[in-house]
Write an enzyme that holds these catalytic residues in place. Structure first.
Site, PDB file in Angstrom:
ATOM      1  N   CYS A  33       0.821  -1.210   0.000  1.00  0.00           N
ATOM      2  CA  CYS A  33       0.000   0.000   0.000  1.00  0.00           C
ATOM      3  C   CYS A  33       0.858   1.265   0.000  1.00  0.00           C
ATOM      4  O   CYS A  33       1.586   1.528   0.961  1.00  0.00           O
ATOM      5  CB  CYS A  33      -0.914  -0.068   1.219  1.00  0.00           C
TER       6      CYS A  33
ATOM      7  N   CYS B  75       0.249   3.935   2.698  1.00  0.00           N
ATOM      8  CA  CYS B  75       0.691   3.478   4.024  1.00  0.00           C
ATOM      9  C   CYS B  75       2.154   3.850   4.248  1.00  0.00           C
ATOM     10  O   CYS B  75       2.573   4.153   5.366  1.00  0.00           O
ATOM     11  CB  CYS B  75       0.535   1.967   4.161  1.00  0.00           C
TER      12      CYS B  75
END
Lengths: 107, 322
Positions: free
Chosen positions: A31, A34
């Site tokens: 991700c 993230c």
């Protein structure tokens, strides 16, 4: 203090039974946003030392908590206080957005 | 980072930077590589959520120099490091106001004032939303604009992608790796996407296409439960029970902050004169905030290079050719 990791099996002990509020960051290695959130959460973890614990939960390895809290987009950060969810931030929207969330449980 | 790579000194408190670059995608970071190497003191007001659209992608296969592809976020980290190596200062805050009516220009980010002799606007574009009932409420609860980020949450589920361009078709293909059923809902009767992408989608048995169809509402309590759809060709409507809705109907230029100062077209894109100039002398533009034709990482990096060079010429600094 850097952020700590938490797993499904430790969730109750480390998050729900914590004496101080816990901010849980639901994340995964694949991700992109993230990765942006990571240094910001580390900074916040230092700034709110003793008042708040920031923990990271890997959604691929911990599907129980991910399902239980209906996380369907990452990063999602949920603030827990006294075993209850008191707020969540979906997506990475910067440090100020995290601070607004933290203020819902930390004076 | 070694000192021999740095050709410029930072301004003191209260003094103006040679250039402030607003944004932190490929245009902004490429511009910064050029301006710092041309000895212009350079501040990047990169935004809280830095890195631009590539931070929301997985493998990028069309950026030259990476024959095996590179992860979008990794590419942006490398570009940032390269800009910082030559002395660019990176502030991860959003610009709240831009006073471009006085010189030096005044920019406010996170309550702090920054002065600058020149500005490069490279704020890019952000996802366009459908603006229908239920959409905003269910973001992160089944509604998403980022399949590479959220697709794994839809393992063995049923999802719809809204849109008909390259990004919609790419999202649909990403989703087929996880979801059992993927629908593409498109309001026209043909795709705008590239031929290669269309072929991939049409060949994929797990993707079904609903043409001439619009979504009117997303319904769900704690998460997406169903969508309401209508045909725009025949007078019919209906509903679809599903778990996820991926919105990929294009982008809108991030130009709000400059409205009133900088000339925009009717869609909000910044108007460009003479390659990289705006209507205000000393304010330049680069990337998707003005380009609505190419929209590629490599073209936006190219626009950043152009704006960086034009800033150096404007400041009367020589442009290094190495």
């Amino acid at each position: 203090m850097a952020t700590l990791d938490v797993s499904d099996s430790e969730f109750e002990e480390k998050v729900l039974k914590s004496q101080i509020p816990v901010l849980v960051d639901f994340w995964a290695v694949w991700c992109g946003p993230c990765k942006m959130a990571e240094p910001v959460l580390n900074e916040l973890s230092d700034e709110y030392k003793d008042k708040l614990v920031i923990m990271k939960l890997n959604v691929d390895e911990n599907q129980g908590s991910t399902l239980k809290y209906q996380v369907m987009s990452i990063p999602t950060t949920i603030l827990f206080k006294g075993s209850q969810e008191v707020g969540r931030q979906i997506g990475f929207a910067g440090k100020n957005a995290y601070e607004d969330l933290i203020k819902k449980g930390v004076n | 980072m070694t000192d021999k790579d740095i050709f410029t000194i930072k301004p003191k408190e209260g003094e103006a930077w040679d250039v402030v670059i607003i944004g932190s995608g490929p245009a902004a970071l490429t511009a910064a590589i050029y301006t710092t190497r041309g000895a212009a003191s350079t501040l990047i007001l990169g935004g809280e959520s830095w890195g631009g659209q590539l931070m929301l992608t997985t493998t990028v296969d069309n950026f030259p120099g990476f024959p095996d592809g590179i992860q979008g976020p990794d590419l942006m980290n490398l570009m940032r490091k390269q800009a910082e190596r030559f002395g660019a200062e990176f502030v991860q805050k959003n610009v709240e106001t831009a006073d471009l009516g006085k010189k030096p220009f005044e920019l406010i980010a996170d309550g702090k004032k920054y002065l600058s002799r020149t500005v490069i606007i490279s704020t890019g574009a952000s996802d366009k939303w459908l603006a229908i009932p239920g959409e905003k409420e269910l973001v992160g609860r089944g509604v998403s604009t980022c399949a590479p980020c959220d697709a794994p949450f839809f393992k063995n589920k049923k999802v719809a992608v809204i849109g008909g361009g390259d990004s919609a078709l790419t999202e649909a293909l990403v989703l087929t790796k996880y979801a059992t059923e993927v629908f593409i809902i498109h309001r026209r009767d043909q795709f705008r996407a590239s031929a290669a992408m269309q072929q991939k989608v049409l060949d994929n048995k797990n993707i079904k296409i609903l043409w001439n169809t619009e979504v009117t509402e997303i319904v769900g309590k704690d998460k997406v439960e169903k969508i309401l759809i209508k045909s725009n060709k025949e007078n019919t409507s209906g509903e679809m029970v599903l778990d996820g809705v991926f919105v990929a109907i294009g982008h809108v230029p991030e130009s709000r902050v400059f409205k009133g100062h900088i000339e925009l077209d009717e869609k909000g894109y910044i108007k460009v004169n003479d390659h990289t100039k705006t209507n205000i002398e000393g304010v330049f533009v680069a990337g998707e905030v003005h380009d609505q034709h190419y929209k590629q990482a490599i073209t936006t990096a190219g626009f950043g290079c152009m704006a960086g060079m034009d800033v150096l010429r404007y400041l009367d600094k020589s442009v290094p050719s190495w």
